[in-house]
Design an enzyme around this catalytic site. Structure first.
Site, PDB file in Angstrom:
ATOM      1  CG  ASP A   4      -0.285  -0.374   2.511  1.00 25.11           C
ATOM      2  OD1 ASP A   4       0.954  -0.295   2.583  1.00 25.11           O
ATOM      3  OD2 ASP A   4      -0.998  -0.732   3.468  1.00 25.11           O
ATOM      4  CG  ASN A  27      -9.105  -1.018  12.068  1.00 27.88           C
ATOM      5  OD1 ASN A  27      -8.140  -1.617  11.588  1.00 27.88           O
ATOM      6  ND2 ASN A  27      -9.664   0.029  11.483  1.00 27.88           N
ATOM      7  CG  HIS A  29      -5.973  -1.794   8.854  1.00 27.66           C
ATOM      8  ND1 HIS A  29      -6.186  -0.571   9.457  1.00 27.66           N
ATOM      9  CD2 HIS A  29      -4.625  -1.885   8.707  1.00 27.66           C
ATOM     10  CE1 HIS A  29      -5.024   0.029   9.654  1.00 27.66           C
ATOM     11  NE2 HIS A  29      -4.057  -0.751   9.220  1.00 27.66           N
ATOM     12  CD  GLU A  80      -8.974   1.268   7.761  1.00 28.78           C
ATOM     13  OE1 GLU A  80      -8.989   0.396   8.655  1.00 28.78           O
ATOM     14  OE2 GLU A  80      -8.363   2.348   7.879  1.00 28.78           O
TER      15      GLU A  80
HETATM   16  C1  GLP Z   1      -0.672   0.678   8.574  1.00 27.26           C
HETATM   17  C2  GLP Z   1      -0.346  -0.116   7.294  1.00 27.26           C
HETATM   18  C3  GLP Z   1      -0.483  -1.591   7.498  1.00 27.26           C
HETATM   19  C4  GLP Z   1       0.200  -1.942   8.795  1.00 27.26           C
HETATM   20  C5  GLP Z   1      -0.551  -1.363   9.952  1.00 27.26           C
HETATM   21  C6  GLP Z   1       0.126  -1.559  11.287  1.00 27.26           C
HETATM   22  O1  GLP Z   1      -1.800   1.454   8.509  1.00 27.26           O
HETATM   23  N1  GLP Z   1      -1.097   0.247   6.143  1.00 27.26           N
HETATM   24  O2  GLP Z   1       0.068  -2.277   6.387  1.00 27.26           O
HETATM   25  O3  GLP Z   1       0.247  -3.340   8.958  1.00 27.26           O
HETATM   26  O4  GLP Z   1      -0.872  -0.016   9.752  1.00 27.26           O
HETATM   27  O5  GLP Z   1       1.192  -0.696  11.463  1.00 27.26           O
HETATM   28  P1  GLP Z   1       2.237  -0.842  12.600  1.00 27.26           P
HETATM   29  O6  GLP Z   1       3.054  -2.046  12.281  1.00 27.26           O
HETATM   30  O7  GLP Z   1       3.052   0.405  12.557  1.00 27.26           O
HETATM   31  O8  GLP Z   1       1.496  -1.001  13.865  1.00 27.26           O
END
Ligand code: GLP
Length: 240
Positions: free
Chosen positions: A67, A132, A134, A139
């Site tokens: 992403d 949440n 995702h 989402e």
């Molecule tokens: C972001 C990314 C995800 C990621 C998630 C968790 O929004 N788009 O791909 O897995 O949040 O992030 P983190 O590892 O910093 O907690």
């Protein structure tokens, strides 16, 4: 779904690296699906160290990221493109032409990325998980068959990601381009890394809850080859 519970973040990263290294060394032109966020940083550090110490090569490895924010310059310090360069690509011998991070803001951009993905088959898709539930930026409520698409980020995700934008929610992009769950589920193997108590609820839902679009990661229960590496804090709400 194989669940590996580790003591802490460092052990989680080392365990995940074992899975990653096996795949990376299985064939020279392996295709990796990569993720951003704080969860995979330790794993990327292990990959860089292993490249430096043992010469593990990424010369013919191809990568496709999950992403990217919409409306952010490629070279913005907060873009996922910059994140990948800083945390991995600039520190191994990968050919920049073999790295792909989605970019764009419309249907055509999504279709173009999906077309690129159609030319390959992802051997290992790395994932983190949002608070949440995702995955990528899919989402809650996203249909499981969705392919690469433009996403409106939820307030919870905008809040969670504000830490990278001077803790100012107004500075966080409100949309992203993301592989869909349908795209993610096509990959041969999935490796997820999760740490911290703020993810414990999501881990419980993913592992023990019903498979529902309300908890996007629960779809992984339907994939034949998933390894989830969690630390004790993230595993703390699991019943067994
Ligand atoms: C972001 C990314 C995800 C990621 C998630 C968790 O929004 N788009 O791909 O897995 O949040 O992030 P983190 O590892 O910093 O907690």
């Amino acid at each position: 779904m194989k669940l590996i519970v580790c003591k802490d973040y460092d052990e989680m990263s080392a365990k995940a690296f074992e899975v990653m290294k096996e795949v990376v060394t299985s064939k020279p032109d392996v295709v990796l699906g990569l993720a951003t966020g704080s969860s995979p940083v330790g794993l990327y550090q292990c990959m860089v160290k292993d490249h430096e110490d043992n010469g593990t090569s990424y010369k013919n490895v191809r990568t496709y990221n999950l992403d990217e924010y919409v409306g952010i310059d490629r070279n913005d310090p907060q873009s996922y493109y910059t994140f990948m360069k800083e945390n991995l690509f600039d520190h191994v011998d990968i050919d920049p032409a073999n790295t792909h991070v989605p970019y764009g803001n419309c249907k055509e951009d999504c279709e173009a990325y999906e077309k690129e993905l159609d030319k390959v088959s992802i051997d290992l898709q790395l994932l983190g998980i949002g608070r949440n539930g995702h995955i990528g930026f899919n989402e809650p409520g996203t249909p499981f068959e969705e392919l690469t698409h433009i996403v409106d980020l939820t307030p919870s995700t905008i809040e969670a990601n504000a830490r990278f934008f001077d803790n100012d929610m107004n500075k966080v992009p409100k949309q992203a381009i993301s592989m869909g769950i349908g795209t993610i589920m096509k990959s041969k193997k999935i490796l997820m890394v999760v740490s911290g108590t703020d993810k414990a609820e999501a881990v419980k839902g993913m592992v023990e809850g019903p498979v529902t679009t309300d908890m996007p990661a629960s779809v992984l229960q339907n994939h034949p080859d998933v390894t989830v590496v969690v630390d004790e804090a993230a595993a703390s709400l699991l019943s067994k």
